[in-house]
Design a protein around this motif. Sequence first.
Motif, short mmCIF file in Angstrom:
data_model
loop_
_atom_site.label_atom_id
_atom_site.label_comp_id
_atom_site.label_asym_id
_atom_site.label_seq_id
_atom_site.Cartn_x
_atom_site.Cartn_y
_atom_site.Cartn_z
N VAL A 95 6.49 -0.92 -43.07
CA VAL A 95 6.12 -1.46 -41.76
C VAL A 95 4.77 -0.93 -41.30
CG1 VAL A 95 6.76 -1.40 -39.31
CG2 VAL A 95 8.50 -1.83 -41.03
N THR A 127 -2.29 -6.03 -38.37
CA THR A 127 -0.85 -6.05 -38.56
C THR A 127 -0.32 -7.46 -38.27
OG1 THR A 127 -0.45 -5.33 -36.28
CG2 THR A 127 -0.57 -3.62 -37.98
N THR A 128 0.79 -7.80 -38.90
CA THR A 128 1.40 -9.11 -38.69
C THR A 128 2.40 -9.05 -37.54
OG1 THR A 128 3.25 -8.67 -40.19
CG2 THR A 128 1.22 -9.60 -41.17
N ALA A 129 2.78 -10.20 -37.05
CA ALA A 129 3.80 -10.27 -35.99
C ALA A 129 5.10 -9.64 -36.47
CB ALA A 129 4.02 -11.71 -35.56
N GLU A 130 5.44 -9.86 -37.74
CA GLU A 130 6.66 -9.29 -38.30
C GLU A 130 6.58 -7.76 -38.34
OE1 GLU A 130 4.90 -11.78 -39.88
OE2 GLU A 130 6.24 -13.41 -39.30
N GLN A 131 5.40 -7.22 -38.70
CA GLN A 131 5.23 -5.78 -38.72
C GLN A 131 5.34 -5.20 -37.31
OE1 GLN A 131 1.44 -5.72 -40.93
NE2 GLN A 131 2.36 -4.06 -42.12
N ARG A 132 4.73 -5.86 -36.34
CA ARG A 132 4.80 -5.38 -34.95
C ARG A 132 6.24 -5.37 -34.47
NH1 ARG A 132 -0.12 -8.10 -35.05
NH2 ARG A 132 0.74 -10.06 -34.28
N GLN A 133 7.00 -6.42 -34.81
CA GLN A 133 8.39 -6.48 -34.40
C GLN A 133 9.20 -5.38 -35.08
OE1 GLN A 133 10.33 -10.21 -35.19
NE2 GLN A 133 12.19 -9.63 -34.12
N ALA A 134 8.98 -5.19 -36.38
CA ALA A 134 9.70 -4.15 -37.12
C ALA A 134 9.32 -2.76 -36.64
CB ALA A 134 9.44 -4.28 -38.62
N THR A 159 11.10 -1.63 -33.53
CA THR A 159 12.53 -1.39 -33.66
C THR A 159 12.76 0.09 -33.98
OG1 THR A 159 12.82 -3.61 -34.52
CG2 THR A 159 14.62 -2.06 -34.90
#
Length: 175
Positions: A57, A77-84, A87
């Motif tokens: 991440v 960073t990607t949106a998925e990385q920011r979301q992960a 968490t």
Amino acid sequence: MNANRLVPILAASLALGACSQMMQQGTSAARNGAPLGTTAPEVTEDTPEAIRAAAAVTRAPAPRPSARATAAQLDTTTAEQRQAAATPATAAETRLGTTVASLGDATQPGFWIKTPLVNEAGVGRIVNPANGRSAQVDLLPLGGAASAGSQVSLPALQLLGISLTDLPTIEVYRL
């Protein structure tokens, strides 16, 4: 052109030239998602799953050399990385302490903190106690007393909801 207008232009040109040279020198480190002058924690087959997942991440590609000095262009960073990264970790964490955070080198990709609270690279989490937001990050050693401040990556500060010019106190945890 008068001298008062020329000085800021020359200063900006020199700064951009220095940044460009630093980015060229640090290309291999940047490709690996590690801030210049530091080494991100090595991930091997023996690395626990929680740390391997967190390290995936926190890493991101370097900004393009043509990137302007805007947060949107420097944050790769990607949106998925920011979301992960937002968490909280499911593995047990150890609280290392609090530190005053400032923006680190904005051209260095990924989620990381350089802090005197660690002596060796690792993976952890930082928390903004003002709003409860957190980010999984690479923990990178920074010389100095434990009471000295820390440098935080641009995407990590944004994830914590911290202005890039603020100097908040944040909490630091190790996985």
